[in-house]
Design a protein around this motif. Structure first.
Motif, short mmCIF file in Angstrom:
data_model
loop_
_atom_site.label_atom_id
_atom_site.label_comp_id
_atom_site.label_asym_id
_atom_site.label_seq_id
_atom_site.Cartn_x
_atom_site.Cartn_y
_atom_site.Cartn_z
N GLY A 17 0.81 -1.21 0.00
CA GLY A 17 0.00 0.00 0.00
C GLY A 17 0.84 1.26 0.00
N VAL A 18 1.89 1.30 0.82
CA VAL A 18 2.76 2.47 0.89
C VAL A 18 3.55 2.62 -0.40
CG1 VAL A 18 4.64 3.59 2.14
CG2 VAL A 18 2.93 2.28 3.39
N ALA A 20 2.69 1.67 -3.37
CA ALA A 20 1.78 2.15 -4.41
C ALA A 20 1.53 3.64 -4.28
CB ALA A 20 0.46 1.37 -4.32
N ARG A 21 1.35 4.14 -3.05
CA ARG A 21 1.11 5.57 -2.86
C ARG A 21 2.35 6.40 -3.19
NH1 ARG A 21 -1.65 3.44 1.61
NH2 ARG A 21 0.04 3.93 3.06
N ALA A 24 2.67 6.47 -6.94
CA ALA A 24 1.63 7.34 -7.51
C ALA A 24 2.02 8.80 -7.38
CB ALA A 24 0.30 7.07 -6.81
N GLU A 25 2.62 9.17 -6.26
CA GLU A 25 3.09 10.53 -6.07
C GLU A 25 4.20 10.85 -7.07
OE1 GLU A 25 2.74 14.17 -4.53
OE2 GLU A 25 1.64 12.49 -3.64
N ASP A 28 2.74 11.16 -10.82
CA ASP A 28 1.52 11.94 -11.02
C ASP A 28 1.59 12.81 -12.27
OD1 ASP A 28 -1.08 12.81 -10.33
OD2 ASP A 28 -0.25 14.61 -9.40
N LYS A 43 -4.70 10.32 -9.19
CA LYS A 43 -3.73 9.75 -8.25
C LYS A 43 -4.27 8.48 -7.61
CE LYS A 43 -1.04 12.68 -6.38
NZ LYS A 43 -0.42 13.73 -5.52
N ASP A 44 -5.57 8.42 -7.36
CA ASP A 44 -6.16 7.18 -6.82
C ASP A 44 -6.00 6.04 -7.83
OD1 ASP A 44 -6.91 8.43 -4.50
OD2 ASP A 44 -8.98 8.79 -5.14
N THR A 47 -2.45 4.86 -7.86
CA THR A 47 -2.19 4.03 -6.69
C THR A 47 -2.66 2.60 -6.94
OG1 THR A 47 -2.41 5.95 -5.23
CG2 THR A 47 -2.59 3.78 -4.21
N SER A 48 -3.81 2.43 -7.55
CA SER A 48 -4.30 1.08 -7.88
C SER A 48 -3.38 0.40 -8.88
CB SER A 48 -5.72 1.16 -8.44
OG SER A 48 -6.64 1.57 -7.46
N ALA A 133 8.85 9.71 -3.88
CA ALA A 133 7.73 10.59 -3.55
C ALA A 133 8.15 12.06 -3.60
CB ALA A 133 7.16 10.24 -2.18
#
Length: 202
Positions: A17-18, A20-21, A24-25, A28, A43-44, A47-48, A133
């Protein structure tokens, strides 16, 4: 001011999860992602997508820990690993549908163009994704040096596609050389890059 300490380690299942976030950052504003990932809840959706990619790379995912937090990640395709199996892809496919929705066919055409351009031989490490990030903290360099040390220890080449033109010069400093352009259907182009192994490492 004391310099931040980088600790690179293999990603854990609990890190997905981290990771992926963080990716994504990092991606973007990436030209390719802006082209193939729908703009609503961008961004959601990213993340997926990166959750899907990380879950399919359980042995090829590394993270850089800075000041106790995951600051960046690298997803490598390992030599001989082949494509993810049908059942693994199916199990994690909901992430893919959340990422692209009705835009999935367009995304699949882009991925097919990238796959078709991927050199089939010789065996090599494939840097699929690298991102931080927050840029400017040395995270990308730490992940590259760590990964390429493993690549060189095995005496193997490495391959990547750079989706951001400004990153080509950075990869060149690590020994990668452009080998051609990959034109995405209805989208931007990527720069294919190859790196021969370095004797004795970096």
């Amino acid at each position: 001011m004391q310099a931040s300490r980088h600790v690179v380690r293999q990603a854990l299942r609990s890190d997905v999860g981290v990771v992926a976030r963080v990716l994504a950052e990092a991606f973007d504003g990436d030209p390719m992602m802006r082209s193939i990932v729908p703009s609503n809840r961008h961004k959601d959706r990213l993340t997926s997508l990166f959750a899907f990619e990380t879950l399919l790379s359980p042995h090829g995912s590394w993270v850089d820990i800075v000041d106790g937090e995951i600051a960046g990640a690298a997803l490598w395709g390992l030599p001989g690993a082949g494509q993810p199996g049908f059942w693994a892809t199916l199990r994690h496919s909901p992430y893919l549908f959340r990422a692209f929705g009705r835009g999935l066919p367009k995304a699949m055409r882009a991925f097919r163009a990238i796959e078709d351009a991927h050199p089939p031989a010789p065996p090599h490490w494939y840097l699929q994704t690298l991102g931080a990030a927050v840029p400017g903290r040395g995270v990308g360099g730490a992940l590259l040096r760590d990964g390429l040390a493993r690549v060189d220890a095995q005496g193997m080449p490495a391959y990547l596609e750079s989706s951001a033109p400004e990153n080509v010069k950075i990869y060149e400093r690590f020994g990668f050389r452009p080998t051609g352009e990959i034109m995405l259907p209805g989208g931007p182009s990527l720069t294919a890059m190859w790196r021969e192994p370095v004797r004795g490492g970096q």
